[in-house]
Design an enzyme around this catalytic site. Sequence first.
Site, PDB file in Angstrom:
ATOM      1  N   CYS A 286       0.823  -1.223   0.000  1.00 29.99           N
ATOM      2  CA  CYS A 286       0.000   0.000   0.000  1.00 29.99           C
ATOM      3  C   CYS A 286       0.851   1.265   0.000  1.00 29.99           C
ATOM      4  O   CYS A 286       0.402   2.325  -0.424  1.00 29.99           O
ATOM      5  CB  CYS A 286      -0.939   0.005   1.200  1.00 29.99           C
TER       6      CYS A 286
ATOM      7  N   HIS B 209      -3.873   6.852   1.435  1.00 29.34           N
ATOM      8  CA  HIS B 209      -4.106   5.532   0.829  1.00 29.34           C
ATOM      9  C   HIS B 209      -5.484   5.060   1.286  1.00 29.34           C
ATOM     10  O   HIS B 209      -5.865   5.230   2.447  1.00 29.34           O
ATOM     11  CB  HIS B 209      -3.020   4.548   1.267  1.00 29.34           C
TER      12      HIS B 209
ATOM     13  N   ASN C 163     -10.065  -0.929  -2.090  1.00 25.26           N
ATOM     14  CA  ASN C 163      -8.650  -0.705  -1.780  1.00 25.26           C
ATOM     15  C   ASN C 163      -7.822  -1.205  -2.968  1.00 25.26           C
ATOM     16  O   ASN C 163      -7.755  -2.402  -3.205  1.00 25.26           O
ATOM     17  CB  ASN C 163      -8.317  -1.476  -0.494  1.00 25.26           C
TER      18      ASN C 163
HETATM   19  O1  UT7 Z   1      -4.567  -1.455   2.804  1.00 21.64           O
HETATM   20  C1  UT7 Z   1      -3.838  -2.201   3.711  1.00 21.64           C
HETATM   21  C2  UT7 Z   1      -4.235  -1.975   5.062  1.00 21.64           C
HETATM   22  N1  UT7 Z   1      -5.470  -2.638   5.360  1.00 21.64           N
HETATM   23  C3  UT7 Z   1      -6.264  -2.161   6.280  1.00 21.64           C
HETATM   24  O2  UT7 Z   1      -5.974  -1.124   6.806  1.00 21.64           O
HETATM   25  C4  UT7 Z   1      -7.485  -2.936   6.709  1.00 21.64           C
HETATM   26  C5  UT7 Z   1      -7.758  -2.700   8.159  1.00 21.64           C
HETATM   27  N2  UT7 Z   1      -8.826  -3.484   8.677  1.00 21.64           N
HETATM   28  C6  UT7 Z   1     -10.126  -3.289   8.328  1.00 21.64           C
HETATM   29  O3  UT7 Z   1     -10.421  -2.454   7.497  1.00 21.64           O
HETATM   30  C7  UT7 Z   1     -11.177  -4.101   9.033  1.00 21.64           C
HETATM   31  O4  UT7 Z   1     -10.577  -4.878  10.050  1.00 21.64           O
HETATM   32  C8  UT7 Z   1     -11.994  -5.025   8.087  1.00 21.64           C
HETATM   33  C9  UT7 Z   1     -12.893  -4.175   7.214  1.00 21.64           C
HETATM   34  C10 UT7 Z   1     -11.077  -5.826   7.212  1.00 21.64           C
HETATM   35  C11 UT7 Z   1     -12.867  -5.961   8.890  1.00 21.64           C
HETATM   36  O5  UT7 Z   1     -13.723  -5.230   9.723  1.00 21.64           O
HETATM   37  P1  UT7 Z   1     -13.816  -5.581  11.292  1.00 21.64           P
HETATM   38  O6  UT7 Z   1     -14.786  -4.635  11.846  1.00 21.64           O
HETATM   39  O7  UT7 Z   1     -12.436  -5.562  11.840  1.00 21.64           O
HETATM   40  O8  UT7 Z   1     -14.444  -7.027  11.268  1.00 21.64           O
HETATM   41  P2  UT7 Z   1     -13.873  -8.403  11.826  1.00 21.64           P
HETATM   42  O9  UT7 Z   1     -12.923  -9.002  10.866  1.00 21.64           O
HETATM   43  O10 UT7 Z   1     -13.417  -8.246  13.241  1.00 21.64           O
HETATM   44  O11 UT7 Z   1     -15.197  -9.268  11.850  1.00 21.64           O
HETATM   45  C12 UT7 Z   1     -16.341  -8.891  12.644  1.00 21.64           C
HETATM   46  C13 UT7 Z   1     -17.470  -9.855  12.323  1.00 21.64           C
HETATM   47  C14 UT7 Z   1     -17.053 -11.308  12.472  1.00 21.64           C
HETATM   48  O12 UT7 Z   1     -18.194 -12.035  12.902  1.00 21.64           O
HETATM   49  P3  UT7 Z   1     -18.359 -12.444  14.442  1.00 21.64           P
HETATM   50  O13 UT7 Z   1     -17.149 -13.257  14.801  1.00 21.64           O
HETATM   51  O14 UT7 Z   1     -18.436 -11.149  15.205  1.00 21.64           O
HETATM   52  O15 UT7 Z   1     -19.643 -13.208  14.445  1.00 21.64           O
HETATM   53  C15 UT7 Z   1     -16.738 -11.738  11.068  1.00 21.64           C
HETATM   54  O16 UT7 Z   1     -16.879 -13.115  10.833  1.00 21.64           O
HETATM   55  O17 UT7 Z   1     -17.872  -9.698  10.972  1.00 21.64           O
HETATM   56  C16 UT7 Z   1     -17.760 -10.962  10.289  1.00 21.64           C
HETATM   57  N3  UT7 Z   1     -17.342 -10.692   8.908  1.00 21.64           N
HETATM   58  C17 UT7 Z   1     -18.206 -10.484   7.914  1.00 21.64           C
HETATM   59  N4  UT7 Z   1     -19.552 -10.472   7.874  1.00 21.64           N
HETATM   60  C18 UT7 Z   1     -20.131 -10.225   6.681  1.00 21.64           C
HETATM   61  C19 UT7 Z   1     -16.073 -10.577   8.441  1.00 21.64           C
HETATM   62  N5  UT7 Z   1     -16.111 -10.285   7.130  1.00 21.64           N
HETATM   63  C20 UT7 Z   1     -17.418 -10.226   6.783  1.00 21.64           C
HETATM   64  C21 UT7 Z   1     -18.080  -9.957   5.577  1.00 21.64           C
HETATM   65  N6  UT7 Z   1     -19.430  -9.967   5.565  1.00 21.64           N
HETATM   66  N7  UT7 Z   1     -17.410  -9.688   4.426  1.00 21.64           N
END
Ligand code: UT7
Length: 333
Positions: free
Chosen positions: A114, A260, A290
């Site tokens: 990135c 970014h 992204n």
């Molecule tokens: O460019 C490089 C740098 N990258 C970044 O900066 C990315 C940084 N991270 C993020 O943007 C976020 O962490 C994400 C958008 C990737 C994920 O969001 P989050 O709020 O951190 O979600 P999570 O991975 O902690 O998941 C929360 C819940 C989980 O369910 P439970 O365990 O609470 O029941 C996941 O299984 O959301 C669920 N989940 C989804 N649900 C529907 C994870 N992905 C999805 C999805 N659709 N696509």
Amino acid sequence: MKNAKIAGIGVYVPDNVVTNDDLSKKMNTTDEWIVERTGIKERRYANVEVDKNYIMGAKASRKAMEMANTTAEEIDLIVYATLSADYIFPGSGVLLQRELGCKNIGAIDVRAQCSGFVYGLSIAEQYIKTGTYKNILLVGSEIHSSGLDYSDHGRHISVIFGDGAGAAVIQPAEGEGKGVLSTHLHSEGEHAEQLAVIDPGFSKVPRFQPEMVKPGGSFYPVMNGQFVFKNAVVRFEEVIKEALETNNYTVDDLDMLIPHQANLRISQFIQKKFRLPEEKIHNTIMKYGNTTAASIPIGLSEALEAGKIKDGDLVCLAAFGSGFTWASALIRW
Ligand code: UT7
């Protein structure tokens, strides 16, 4: 020594628009979840029969060269940033050199994910400042769509990435105090595996193992999303401050921040932290997701086209991503 400046900028994104609803047909996700957690509404996916990584890079480059009134024969050096190269080796830089019909110039491939575009700008800046080169083509191009895990294992990653390319022609700046004022590069390899594609690496025998491509396998990107998020907001803030303080500016002097595009919530966090009004930050993630090394040139190009950056404005580019790597550049436009 003359500063470097961005003399031309160009963007290419594939025509194929993939909405969140399209993704919800492929995997267990919803438009509501994606918009709420990331701000993304749609992204572009390349048709790889037509749009290879370097072909997209070439399409963006031609626009950047046109804007800079420069031809491929006049380019002295290529700097190519990508994490999704066409081949394992050689890098996409030489493929671009061939595609554009540049002379037998140097082609440097940058692997800073990135932060690749800002790392690349920093490299180009050094060659311009020392007077070694006068025309450098800097490219950020990515095809993520062919390498994502669309199973539930990868859904938190697959929904955020999109394909696209951006390019810039870097030349010596005319006029005192104009152009790239400074660039700032950082890394913290301790967290290398927090956001990575591990296989098929060369440090494993046999290099290819069938389980790598099973859902959740090491052939696909892995990301500890919350850990990456927490580090991103801290490093973005630090590296933007570093750029401003190095040049004796404060955030009040800033006219435009091009961050970014990792997650709209990250950009909004930074905006709030610095109390930046809406018109001083430009986000594109809603439309393109992204696009890693391409997201900054895409954002910069859009902001310029919209008339949001004017001659003499103070512009900051800032990035954070896999590595971890993070970087910034401060530019007097
Ligand atoms: O460019 C490089 C740098 N990258 C970044 O900066 C990315 C940084 N991270 C993020 O943007 C976020 O962490 C994400 C958008 C990737 C994920 O969001 P989050 O709020 O951190 O979600 P999570 O991975 O902690 O998941 C929360 C819940 C989980 O369910 P439970 O365990 O609470 O029941 C996941 O299984 O959301 C669920 N989940 C989804 N649900 C529907 C994870 N992905 C999805 C999805 N659709 N696509």
